[in-house]
Design a protein around this motif. Structure first.
Motif, short mmCIF file in Angstrom:
data_model
loop_
_atom_site.label_atom_id
_atom_site.label_comp_id
_atom_site.label_asym_id
_atom_site.label_seq_id
_atom_site.Cartn_x
_atom_site.Cartn_y
_atom_site.Cartn_z
N PHE A 194 20.47 -27.92 28.76
CA PHE A 194 21.45 -26.84 28.88
C PHE A 194 22.87 -27.39 28.71
O PHE A 194 23.66 -26.88 27.92
N TRP A 195 23.17 -28.44 29.45
CA TRP A 195 24.53 -29.00 29.44
C TRP A 195 24.90 -29.52 28.05
O TRP A 195 26.06 -29.39 27.63
N TYR A 216 25.94 -26.39 26.03
CA TYR A 216 26.99 -25.51 26.56
C TYR A 216 28.35 -26.05 26.12
O TYR A 216 28.69 -27.20 26.39
N VAL A 232 22.39 -19.78 25.01
CA VAL A 232 23.67 -20.50 24.85
C VAL A 232 23.93 -20.74 23.36
O VAL A 232 25.02 -20.50 22.86
N CYS A 282 27.06 -19.15 21.36
CA CYS A 282 28.06 -20.04 20.73
C CYS A 282 28.49 -19.50 19.38
O CYS A 282 29.60 -19.77 18.93
N TRP A 312 32.82 -15.87 21.93
CA TRP A 312 32.90 -17.29 22.28
C TRP A 312 33.71 -18.08 21.27
O TRP A 312 34.20 -19.16 21.56
N PRO A 337 30.30 -22.77 33.01
CA PRO A 337 28.84 -22.80 33.06
C PRO A 337 28.27 -22.30 34.39
O PRO A 337 27.23 -21.63 34.41
N TRP A 369 28.37 -18.56 34.24
CA TRP A 369 27.40 -18.07 33.25
C TRP A 369 26.00 -18.10 33.85
O TRP A 369 25.24 -17.13 33.72
N TRP A 371 22.28 -15.28 30.30
CA TRP A 371 21.34 -15.48 29.21
C TRP A 371 20.69 -14.16 28.81
O TRP A 371 20.14 -14.04 27.73
#
Length: 108
Positions: free
Chosen positions: A18-19, A22, A52, A56, A61, A72, A75, A81
């Motif tokens: 995820f990170w 993001y 994500v 993006c 975004w 984050p 979110w 999501w």
């Protein structure tokens, strides 16, 4: 307990996925705390990462250099999501349809 360690490792790896996608890299520790509370299954983690990636590419975004990308933690906390992403082509089609309907109204 080996199973507990595996679950923690999977959770950490899913958060890293995820990170890594993001785009706004702020509040990592806070985002991880929310992630840990969510306890996402692998299916949900996959859904989150896919969302994500899709968001993006959204106009919101990308607008103003990403100024409107939420933190984050926010979110994740808000379950974003599940947000419906506005597609530019659909918006243009809606505007075209509105023009047609307004023209039809004028002809009456």
């Amino acid at each position: 307990n080996v199973q507990a360690l595996d679950r923690l490792r999977d959770r950490d790896e899913a958060f890293e996925a995820f990170w890594s996608v993001y785009p706004r890299k702020v509040g990592r520790k806070a985002a991880f705390a929310v992630w840990a509370r969510l306890k996402p299954t692998s299916a949900l983690a996959t859904q989150i990462v896919a969302a994500v990636e899709a968001q993006c590419r959204s106009a919101q975004w990308q607008k103003d250099g990403g100024q409107f990308i939420p933190h984050p933690k926010t979110w994740l906390s808000q379950g974003r999501w599940d947000d419906q992403i506005e597609q530019p082509a659909m918006r243009q089609m809606s505007e075209a349809a509105a023009t047609v309907f307004s023209t039809l109204g004028e002809k009456r």
